[in-house]
Design a protein around this motif. Structure first.
Motif, PDB file in Angstrom:
ATOM      1  N   VAL A  77      -4.011 -15.129  -8.476  1.00 21.02           N
ATOM      2  CA  VAL A  77      -3.729 -13.894  -7.737  1.00 21.02           C
ATOM      3  C   VAL A  77      -2.217 -13.697  -7.710  1.00 21.02           C
ATOM      4  CG1 VAL A  77      -3.919 -12.735  -5.499  1.00 21.02           C
ATOM      5  CG2 VAL A  77      -5.794 -14.162  -6.312  1.00 21.02           C
ATOM      6  N   PRO A  78      -1.715 -12.528  -8.116  1.00 24.33           N
ATOM      7  CA  PRO A  78      -0.263 -12.315  -8.137  1.00 24.33           C
ATOM      8  C   PRO A  78       0.364 -12.540  -6.759  1.00 24.33           C
ATOM      9  CG  PRO A  78      -1.418 -10.502  -9.212  1.00 24.33           C
ATOM     10  CD  PRO A  78      -2.459 -11.350  -8.575  1.00 24.33           C
ATOM     11  N   ALA A  79       1.529 -13.207  -6.742  1.00 23.20           N
ATOM     12  CA  ALA A  79       2.228 -13.506  -5.480  1.00 23.20           C
ATOM     13  C   ALA A  79       2.585 -12.217  -4.738  1.00 23.20           C
ATOM     14  CB  ALA A  79       3.484 -14.316  -5.774  1.00 23.20           C
ATOM     15  N   THR A  80       2.860 -11.147  -5.486  1.00 24.10           N
ATOM     16  CA  THR A  80       3.208  -9.853  -4.870  1.00 24.10           C
ATOM     17  C   THR A  80       2.080  -9.372  -3.967  1.00 24.10           C
ATOM     18  OG1 THR A  80       4.190  -9.362  -7.008  1.00 24.10           O
ATOM     19  CG2 THR A  80       4.146  -7.563  -5.417  1.00 24.10           C
ATOM     20  N   PHE A  81       0.844  -9.556  -4.428  1.00 22.79           N
ATOM     21  CA  PHE A  81      -0.321  -9.116  -3.650  1.00 22.79           C
ATOM     22  C   PHE A  81      -0.399  -9.892  -2.335  1.00 22.79           C
ATOM     23  CE2 PHE A  81      -4.777  -9.505  -2.380  1.00 22.79           C
ATOM     24  CZ  PHE A  81      -5.208  -8.188  -2.398  1.00 22.79           C
ATOM     25  N   VAL A  82      -0.262 -11.228  -2.403  1.00 22.63           N
ATOM     26  CA  VAL A  82      -0.377 -12.070  -1.204  1.00 22.63           C
ATOM     27  C   VAL A  82       0.739 -11.761  -0.203  1.00 22.63           C
ATOM     28  CG1 VAL A  82      -0.419 -14.461  -0.356  1.00 22.63           C
ATOM     29  CG2 VAL A  82      -1.541 -13.885  -2.507  1.00 22.63           C
ATOM     30  N   SER A  83       1.941 -11.491  -0.706  1.00 23.39           N
ATOM     31  CA  SER A  83       3.072 -11.251   0.198  1.00 23.39           C
ATOM     32  C   SER A  83       3.054  -9.845   0.807  1.00 23.39           C
ATOM     33  CB  SER A  83       4.401 -11.481  -0.535  1.00 23.39           C
ATOM     34  OG  SER A  83       4.517 -10.566  -1.618  1.00 23.39           O
ATOM     35  N   LYS A  84       2.533  -8.864   0.061  1.00 19.82           N
ATOM     36  CA  LYS A  84       2.598  -7.467   0.541  1.00 19.82           C
ATOM     37  C   LYS A  84       1.333  -6.988   1.257  1.00 19.82           C
ATOM     38  CE  LYS A  84       5.999  -5.529  -2.669  1.00 19.82           C
ATOM     39  NZ  LYS A  84       6.254  -4.454  -3.652  1.00 19.82           N
ATOM     40  N   VAL A  85       0.194  -7.631   0.984  1.00 20.34           N
ATOM     41  CA  VAL A  85      -1.080  -7.137   1.536  1.00 20.34           C
ATOM     42  C   VAL A  85      -1.554  -8.075   2.654  1.00 20.34           C
ATOM     43  CG1 VAL A  85      -3.480  -6.513   1.016  1.00 20.34           C
ATOM     44  CG2 VAL A  85      -1.688  -6.148  -0.700  1.00 20.34           C
ATOM     45  N   PRO A  86      -1.730  -7.552   3.893  1.00 17.57           N
ATOM     46  CA  PRO A  86      -2.210  -8.414   4.990  1.00 17.57           C
ATOM     47  C   PRO A  86      -3.603  -8.956   4.681  1.00 17.57           C
ATOM     48  CG  PRO A  86      -1.425  -6.289   5.828  1.00 17.57           C
ATOM     49  CD  PRO A  86      -1.493  -6.170   4.343  1.00 17.57           C
ATOM     50  N   VAL A  87      -3.841 -10.215   5.086  1.00 16.67           N
ATOM     51  CA  VAL A  87      -5.116 -10.863   4.776  1.00 16.67           C
ATOM     52  C   VAL A  87      -6.297 -10.111   5.387  1.00 16.67           C
ATOM     53  CG1 VAL A  87      -4.935 -12.481   6.731  1.00 16.67           C
ATOM     54  CG2 VAL A  87      -6.369 -13.073   4.784  1.00 16.67           C
ATOM     55  N   HIS A  88      -6.117  -9.549   6.603  1.00 17.10           N
ATOM     56  CA  HIS A  88      -7.249  -8.853   7.233  1.00 17.10           C
ATOM     57  C   HIS A  88      -7.642  -7.595   6.464  1.00 17.10           C
ATOM     58  CE1 HIS A  88      -4.638  -5.765   9.052  1.00 17.10           C
ATOM     59  NE2 HIS A  88      -3.798  -6.737   9.283  1.00 17.10           N
ATOM     60  N   PHE A  89      -6.641  -6.923   5.836  1.00 14.27           N
ATOM     61  CA  PHE A  89      -6.949  -5.727   5.026  1.00 14.27           C
ATOM     62  C   PHE A  89      -7.735  -6.142   3.785  1.00 14.27           C
ATOM     63  CE2 PHE A  89      -6.051  -2.880   1.505  1.00 14.27           C
ATOM     64  CZ  PHE A  89      -6.281  -1.626   2.059  1.00 14.27           C
ATOM     65  N   ALA A  90      -7.245  -7.184   3.108  1.00 12.08           N
ATOM     66  CA  ALA A  90      -7.900  -7.643   1.881  1.00 12.08           C
ATOM     67  C   ALA A  90      -9.332  -8.100   2.149  1.00 12.08           C
ATOM     68  CB  ALA A  90      -7.088  -8.786   1.264  1.00 12.08           C
ATOM     69  N   ARG A  91      -9.540  -8.853   3.258  1.00  9.53           N
ATOM     70  CA  ARG A  91     -10.881  -9.345   3.593  1.00  9.53           C
ATOM     71  C   ARG A  91     -11.799  -8.207   4.029  1.00  9.53           C
ATOM     72  NH1 ARG A  91     -11.372 -15.020   4.528  1.00  9.53           N
ATOM     73  NH2 ARG A  91      -9.376 -16.055   4.650  1.00  9.53           N
ATOM     74  N   ASN A  92     -11.244  -7.297   4.828  1.00  6.90           N
ATOM     75  CA  ASN A  92     -12.051  -6.208   5.380  1.00  6.90           C
ATOM     76  C   ASN A  92     -12.636  -5.332   4.277  1.00  6.90           C
ATOM     77  OD1 ASN A  92     -13.124  -4.910   7.619  1.00  6.90           O
ATOM     78  ND2 ASN A  92     -11.478  -3.428   7.703  1.00  6.90           N
ATOM     79  N   TYR A  93     -11.820  -5.043   3.268  1.00  6.80           N
ATOM     80  CA  TYR A  93     -12.266  -4.131   2.200  1.00  6.80           C
ATOM     81  C   TYR A  93     -12.656  -4.878   0.918  1.00  6.80           C
ATOM     82  CZ  TYR A  93     -10.486  -0.482   5.248  1.00  6.80           C
ATOM     83  OH  TYR A  93     -10.269   0.353   6.320  1.00  6.80           O
ATOM     84  N   ASN A  94     -12.617  -6.226   0.946  1.00  2.75           N
ATOM     85  CA  ASN A  94     -12.982  -7.028  -0.232  1.00  2.75           C
ATOM     86  C   ASN A  94     -12.229  -6.577  -1.483  1.00  2.75           C
ATOM     87  OD1 ASN A  94     -15.113  -8.906   0.770  1.00  2.75           O
ATOM     88  ND2 ASN A  94     -16.057  -6.982   1.355  1.00  2.75           N
ATOM     89  N   LEU A  95     -10.903  -6.660  -1.399  1.00  6.04           N
ATOM     90  CA  LEU A  95     -10.041  -6.282  -2.525  1.00  6.04           C
ATOM     91  C   LEU A  95      -9.126  -7.451  -2.854  1.00  6.04           C
ATOM     92  CD1 LEU A  95      -8.914  -2.725  -1.334  1.00  6.04           C
ATOM     93  CD2 LEU A  95     -10.600  -3.223  -3.089  1.00  6.04           C
TER      94      LEU A  95
END
Length: 577
Positions: A77-95
């Motif tokens: 997973v690109p580091a940019t994604f982990v640093s810029k996208v909050p974990v709750h957003f990613a989990r909530n929308y499964n992205l």
């Protein structure tokens, strides 16, 4: 022209779905449900279990021209994604982002092809264009778990700070009254670590936090839905500082390390408050601490929400209208008795009735009800509190627990003089509650004339809704189903279970519901109590008169796909049918 194209696309999708085995009638049914509920068509098809997720995603990938990946294992997973996208957003929308192309376009996996808005929000967060890739939900949640494991709510970061700080012991005794666990910005490392662990526990709905010392580390464990899970271990050298910090929070004696101690604290989480009961015991590797978390802001459940079957729900409503008598809720520690009592109390009309409770401790605040906390040191016991309640012109009273003969006698006197009394008792089933009261020394005729209803209950974990699925009944499943009285034919040849996902610690379960046994004290039972009949005979007679046993209620929840045979067996192994 545009409408004609949309209709054509919709028809081509319909044909693909029909070709995959979804009948036209089922397709139309799903379209009707989607139109009335606002749910997307793919979600409705999955909820109805008409097609499996992989088949459905392949159809949508073909229809929309997207790439489909059955597995994401080993994908970085690109580091940019982990640093810029909050974990709750990613989990909530499964992205989850899979790769960033040379042209700056991110390939992003999704399992919801018909939800464009989260993709638009993600594009804004990343400041780049997005190329959707379809993948199964379980693959996305597993990859997210791996990607964000180093951002585990700041625990790793706080641990790193602790290890860098030389003077960890001296920082443990700073205390702030009613401390907010979200406020960790300018805190000393050890305080920040304890606060972060508590915040993580509350976020994961943990009821208890264990700090368990070993020879080489201190293991943090959370009890979630009644089961203990290991969390991040803490280095051995920080153990004493952590214990000192927790003891300071609970106003306990830091210097005393050879005797068990109890303490209490109140912590804030934003605007809400959480009561913490702290217990320490000395072990060979140092003191072991358990913190019981009591979230005062947690909602009080309504009777309709706690898992009551329709027959039992109607019975509870009927008995709540009684003007006098004792309603007992029974079960082992942690079986949800207090939740049931609160749900019942919340149903009482406090504008017309005077309602008083005596509890140890007061767990939730109920509007319109006067709640009293037990204080044994000052002489305020359950029995003493109940006696004083009788002079308060009450209509309804709740006693946290009937532990002794004195409390039982006062409760019975209250019931016989025209008051409705709620309480709890620790017994295995409803029938043995009646015999327990007699064993405590209460006269059988008083038990028979005062108790009107006994409710036994247990908590079972519910199948995680994120990985809920059905599978064929294996011989192993068939054996378990047989133990609770179900045949493969009754189950329709398939059984519900959770595959295990990131949302449920790969356990397959998330959340809990209760199974119940309602025993109304009718004329037959009154006679049996007076005659000294055994609990087994009472239960057998009640079952013949239509009582739903704990096992039977569990069976119904297994049939409905709410829980599993494993769970029903786990909590009813000591019960007789």
């Amino acid at each position: 022209m545009i409408q004609a194209k949309e209709a054509q696309r919709s028809d081509s999708l319909g044909e693909l779905l029909v070709d995959a085995g979804l009948g036209r009638e089922k397709l139309e049914e799903c379209r009707r449900i989607a139109a009335t509920t606002g749910e997307s068509l793919d979600r409705v098809i999955l909820q109805k279990d008409f097609l499996d997720e992989i088949t459905l995603l392949q159809i949508y990938a073909k229809h929309l021209g997207y790439e489909f990946r059955k597995s994401l294992e080993g994908t970085p997973v690109p580091a940019t994604f982990v640093s810029k996208v909050p974990v709750h957003f990613a989990r909530n929308y499964n992205l989850v982002a899979l790769e960033a192309g040379a042209d700056g376009v991110f390939k992003v996996a999704t399992c919801s092809p018909l939800a464009p808005h989260p993709m638009d929000d993600l594009s804004s967060m990343l400041g780049a264009e997005i190329d959707p890739v379809l993948a199964p939900r379980i693959e996305i949640t597993t990859l997210l778990g791996r990607a964000y494991r180093h951002k585990a709510d700041g625990v790793d970061e706080a641990l790193a700070d602790v290890q860098e700080d030389g003077n960890i012991q001296g920082l443990a005794d700073q205390i702030d009254e009613g401390e907010d666990v979200l406020d960790v910005a300018n805190k000393a490392p050890i305080i920040k670590l304890v606060n972060t662990i508590l915040f993580q526990a509350l976020k994961l709905r943990a009821s208890d936090v264990h700090f368990h010392p070993y020879g080489d580390r201190m293991q943090v464990r959370f009890r979630i839905d009644g089961i203990l899970y290991d969390m991040d271990p803490i280095p051995r050298k920080a153990q004493d500082a952590i214990i000192s910090r927790i003891k300071v929070m609970g106003k306990m004696d830091i210097a005393e390390r050879r005797l068990p101690q109890d303490g209490r604290a109140t912590i804030k989480i934003g605007d809400g408050e959480v009561d913490v009961r702290i217990s320490s015991v000395p072990t060979t590797y140092g003191e072991r601490i358990v913190m019981r978390l009591l979230d005062k802001t947690a909602k009080v459940f309504r009777l309709e929400e706690i898992g009551l079957a329709q027959k039992n729900l109607e019975m509870m409503y009927e008995y709540l209208e009684y003007s006098h008598g004792i309603i007992l809720v029974t079960g082992p520690t942690g079986s949800g008795k207090t939740t049931t009592l609160y749900a019942a109390m919340a149903q009482v009309d406090t504008t017309q009735k005077n309602v008083l409770t005596i509890e140890d401790p007061v767990e939730y605040s109920l509007p319109g009800i006067s709640q009293v906390q037990v204080n044994v040191k000052k002489g305020l016991t359950f029995a003493a509190g109940l006696r004083s309640f009788l002079r308060q012109d009450p209509d309804v009273m709740m006693v946290g627990e009937i532990r002794d003969l004195e409390t039982a006698e006062v409760a019975i006197r209250a019931a016989l003089t025209g008051h409705l009394v709620f309480s709890t008792v620790h017994t295995n089933d409803a029938a043995s509650t009646v015999t327990r009261m007699v064993d405590q020394g209460v006269e059988p005729y008083l038990v028979a004339s005062s108790i009107v209803l006994v409710v036994a209950q247990r908590l079972v974990r519910t199948i995680c809704k994120h990985c809920h699925t059905y599978g064929p009944i294996t011989p192993e499943w068939a054996a378990k189903l047989k133990k609770i009285g179900l045949s493969p034919e009754q189950m329709g040849g398939r059984v519900a279970f959770g595959r295990g996902c990131d949302e449920c610690f790969n356990s397959g379960y998330s959340g809990r519901t209760a199974i119940y046994e309602f025993l109304p004290v009718d004329e037959v039972l009154r006679t049996q109590i007076m005659e000294g009949v055994t609990a087994t005979q009472m239960k057998k007679g009640a079952a013949e008169r239509g009582m739903i046993s704990l096992r039977e209620d569990g069976r119904q929840k297994v049939l409905a796909g709410v829980t599993t045979a494993d769970e029903v067996l786990r909590v009813t192994q000591l019960d007789i049918e």
